[in-house]
Design an enzyme around this catalytic site. Structure first.
Site, PDB file in Angstrom:
ATOM      1  N   THR A   1      49.055  -8.397 -18.623  1.00 34.49           N
ATOM      2  CA  THR A   1      49.069  -9.828 -18.936  1.00 34.49           C
ATOM      3  C   THR A   1      48.971 -10.064 -20.433  1.00 34.49           C
ATOM      4  O   THR A   1      49.465 -11.057 -20.945  1.00 34.49           O
ATOM      5  CB  THR A   1      47.906 -10.514 -18.187  1.00 34.49           C
ATOM      6  OG1 THR A   1      48.128 -10.310 -16.793  1.00 34.49           O
ATOM      7  CG2 THR A   1      47.829 -11.993 -18.459  1.00 34.49           C
TER       8      THR A   1
ATOM      9  N   TYR B   1      53.201 -16.284 -13.829  1.00 33.05           N
ATOM     10  CA  TYR B   1      53.704 -15.636 -15.035  1.00 33.05           C
ATOM     11  C   TYR B   1      54.147 -14.230 -14.678  1.00 33.05           C
ATOM     12  O   TYR B   1      53.907 -13.749 -13.564  1.00 33.05           O
ATOM     13  CB  TYR B   1      52.608 -15.575 -16.124  1.00 33.05           C
ATOM     14  CG  TYR B   1      51.504 -14.596 -15.789  1.00 33.05           C
ATOM     15  CD1 TYR B   1      50.476 -14.937 -14.918  1.00 33.05           C
ATOM     16  CD2 TYR B   1      51.513 -13.303 -16.318  1.00 33.05           C
ATOM     17  CE1 TYR B   1      49.484 -14.031 -14.592  1.00 33.05           C
ATOM     18  CE2 TYR B   1      50.520 -12.392 -15.994  1.00 33.05           C
ATOM     19  CZ  TYR B   1      49.519 -12.764 -15.133  1.00 33.05           C
ATOM     20  OH  TYR B   1      48.543 -11.858 -14.798  1.00 33.05           O
TER      21      TYR B   1
ATOM     22  N   THR C   1      44.760  -5.817 -16.655  1.00 32.76           N
ATOM     23  CA  THR C   1      43.365  -5.748 -16.213  1.00 32.76           C
ATOM     24  C   THR C   1      43.221  -5.163 -14.799  1.00 32.76           C
ATOM     25  O   THR C   1      42.153  -4.667 -14.448  1.00 32.76           O
ATOM     26  CB  THR C   1      42.705  -7.146 -16.222  1.00 32.76           C
ATOM     27  OG1 THR C   1      43.424  -8.003 -15.342  1.00 32.76           O
ATOM     28  CG2 THR C   1      42.647  -7.740 -17.611  1.00 32.76           C
ATOM     29  N   ASP C   2      44.296  -5.248 -13.986  1.00 24.82           N
ATOM     30  CA  ASP C   2      44.156  -4.858 -12.572  1.00 24.82           C
ATOM     31  C   ASP C   2      43.680  -3.416 -12.392  1.00 24.82           C
ATOM     32  O   ASP C   2      42.842  -3.137 -11.532  1.00 24.82           O
ATOM     33  CB  ASP C   2      45.494  -5.022 -11.833  1.00 24.82           C
ATOM     34  CG  ASP C   2      45.852  -6.488 -11.582  1.00 24.82           C
ATOM     35  OD1 ASP C   2      45.041  -7.369 -11.912  1.00 24.82           O
ATOM     36  OD2 ASP C   2      46.951  -6.737 -11.047  1.00 24.82           O
TER      37      ASP C   2
ATOM     38  N   LYS D   1      36.385  -4.579 -12.558  1.00 23.96           N
ATOM     39  CA  LYS D   1      36.891  -5.956 -12.566  1.00 23.96           C
ATOM     40  C   LYS D   1      36.232  -6.722 -11.428  1.00 23.96           C
ATOM     41  O   LYS D   1      36.238  -6.263 -10.288  1.00 23.96           O
ATOM     42  CB  LYS D   1      38.418  -5.939 -12.407  1.00 23.96           C
ATOM     43  CG  LYS D   1      39.059  -7.313 -12.539  1.00 23.96           C
ATOM     44  CD  LYS D   1      40.592  -7.251 -12.576  1.00 23.96           C
ATOM     45  CE  LYS D   1      41.153  -8.661 -12.716  1.00 23.96           C
ATOM     46  NZ  LYS D   1      42.618  -8.692 -12.842  1.00 23.96           N
TER      47      LYS D   1
ATOM     48  N   GLU E   1      22.082   7.711   5.156  1.00 23.35           N
ATOM     49  CA  GLU E   1      22.262   7.402   6.586  1.00 23.35           C
ATOM     50  C   GLU E   1      23.271   8.340   7.239  1.00 23.35           C
ATOM     51  O   GLU E   1      23.447   8.338   8.443  1.00 23.35           O
ATOM     52  CB  GLU E   1      22.710   5.948   6.758  1.00 23.35           C
ATOM     53  CG  GLU E   1      21.607   4.934   6.512  1.00 23.35           C
ATOM     54  CD  GLU E   1      22.070   3.529   6.847  1.00 23.35           C
ATOM     55  OE1 GLU E   1      22.155   3.197   8.038  1.00 23.35           O
ATOM     56  OE2 GLU E   1      22.358   2.775   5.898  1.00 23.35           O
TER      57      GLU E   1
HETATM   58  N1  ASP Z   1      48.474  -8.047 -12.969  1.00 27.08           N
HETATM   59  C1  ASP Z   1      48.117  -7.987 -14.349  1.00 27.08           C
HETATM   60  C2  ASP Z   1      48.063  -6.544 -14.768  1.00 27.08           C
HETATM   61  O1  ASP Z   1      47.141  -5.858 -14.445  1.00 27.08           O
HETATM   62  C3  ASP Z   1      46.822  -8.666 -14.568  1.00 27.08           C
HETATM   63  C4  ASP Z   1      46.287  -8.625 -15.985  1.00 27.08           C
HETATM   64  O2  ASP Z   1      46.743  -7.902 -16.851  1.00 27.08           O
HETATM   65  O3  ASP Z   1      45.334  -9.360 -16.240  1.00 27.08           O
HETATM   66  O4  ASP Z   1      48.933  -6.086 -15.417  1.00 27.08           O
END
Ligand code: ASP
Length: 355
Positions: free
Chosen positions: A39, A52, A118-119, A191, A312
């Site tokens: 992103t 996007y 971020t994923d 995340k 457990e």
């Molecule tokens: N789907 C995106 C990615 O991981 C989300 C992001 O970058 O925030 O590339």
């Protein structure tokens, strides 16, 4: 030589030394930016829409968008890939890790910034943390909002990442992730929100440091063995073994566990309920796979807390491994690397204790 000449020679020498050391102090660190997409390189049709596409902006455009970073470091960029990190794959990982090992070995490279989605940033960061053989700063950064958004978070994240990558104090702290003013260790961060800018937390390990407008403060080193202290290496490795994650839930049976092995998995990570638990049916299936030599790791779908041995579930009796502090996605990364050589169950558990 008269005393006068000697004194003036000494004066010239002194002023040259002062000028040289002033120059050295002014010298900016050399930071290489490796762009992979995400992103942070995403674009939308308008600045206030949710839809996007990731990976639209190239590395040169990314550098040009944050000219302030040039005051922190001498920057140059390379495009490794331009994908949403949901598409991250072994080909990019191996290319990235190999390039990192080449670059960090060079005397004219002081630090690296990797832009990423971020994923899956926590998986890539953790993978690199295990296979990059350098103590130089390697810093991943990302953004929750595309570059075209109102209040895009990418530019300041990038600026802060460059500052950390060029900071000598960042060395030897393992691979780092800088997002939203926080410096996370690769082993700790996860995340936690699908949309919030403050999505990353390091719930078990805590933060490595903070960074505000380029001013970094470091609190501690990495949790677990990392980078130059890691035993894992990609030398001679063409492919990584398949490891699948199966999530536990109410009324779970063993069918997906069997399917994973049928698909070629050499290891299975269970995203267990609670302390790595699952139904008796799933446990029976898992133990049967473990008997066949498939390495089976119990992790947890719960966002924080360790998964302990023999709590457990009787791991000793069933031949299972507890993931310790690693969430399922990171346990999968470690298991793939640990499977590159044959190990006893005790050794496999030791790996999960140490990394
Ligand atoms: N789907 C995106 C990615 O991981 C989300 C992001 O970058 O925030 O590339």
């Amino acid at each position: 030589m008269t005393g006068k000449i000697r004194a003036s020679l000494a004066g010239v020498l002194l002023s040259t030394l002062v000028a040289l050391s002033a120059h050295a102090a002014d010298k900016l660190p050399n930071v290489v930016v490796l762009a992979t997409g995400g992103t942070i390189a995403g674009a939308a049709a308008s600045d206030v829409q949710a839809a996007y596409t990731s990976g639209q902006v190239g590395v040169e455009q990314l550098l040009a968008a944050v000219p302030q970073a040039k005051k922190l470091a001498v920057l140059r960029g390379e495009q490794i890939s331009n994908i949403g990190s949901q598409d991250m794959n072994d080909e990019v990982w191996l290319k990235l890790a190999r390039r990192l090992n080449e670059l960090t070995a060079k005397s004219d490279v002081d630090g690296i910034v990797i832009t990423h989605g971020t994923d899956t940033i926590e998986e890539t960061a953790y993978f690199l943390n295990l296979v990059v053989k350098s103590k130089k700063p390697v810093v991943l950064t990302a953004a929750m909002r595309p570059s075209t958004a109102l209040s895009a978070d990418g530019p300041l994240n990038f600026y802060n990442a460059v500052a950390v990558a060029g900071n000598k104090d960042a060395a030897g702290r393992g691979v780092l992730v800088v997002v939203n003013d926080w410096i996370h260790g690769a082993g700790s961060l996860t995340k936690t929100s699908t949309t919030a800018v403050q999505t990353f937390l390091s719930p078990l390990g805590g933060l490595i440091g903070t960074v505000a407008y380029g001013e970094a403060e470091f609190y501690r080193g990495p949790v677990g063995r990392s980078t130059a202290d890691s035993e894992f290496s990609l030398t001679g490795v063409a492919a990584l073994p398949r490891v699948d994650i199966v999530m536990a839930h109410e009324n779970m049976d063993g069918k997906l566990i069997e399917a994973a092995v049928g698909a070629g998995a050499k290891g299975i990570v269970i995203a267990g309920v609670g302390n790595g638990n699952m139904t008796q049916a799933a446990l029976d299936s898992l133990a049967a796979q473990a008997k066949k030599g498939i390495v089976c790791v119990r992790s947890s779908r719960v966002v924080t807390g360790r998964v302990g041995r023999n709590v457990e579930v009787n791991d000793d009796k069933l031949g299972l491994v507890a993931s310790d502090s690693l969430n399922p996605q990171k346990a999968r990364v470690l298991l793939r690397l640990a499977l590159l050589k044959p190990r006893s169950l005790a050794d496999m558990q030791k790996v999960f204790r140490e990394y």
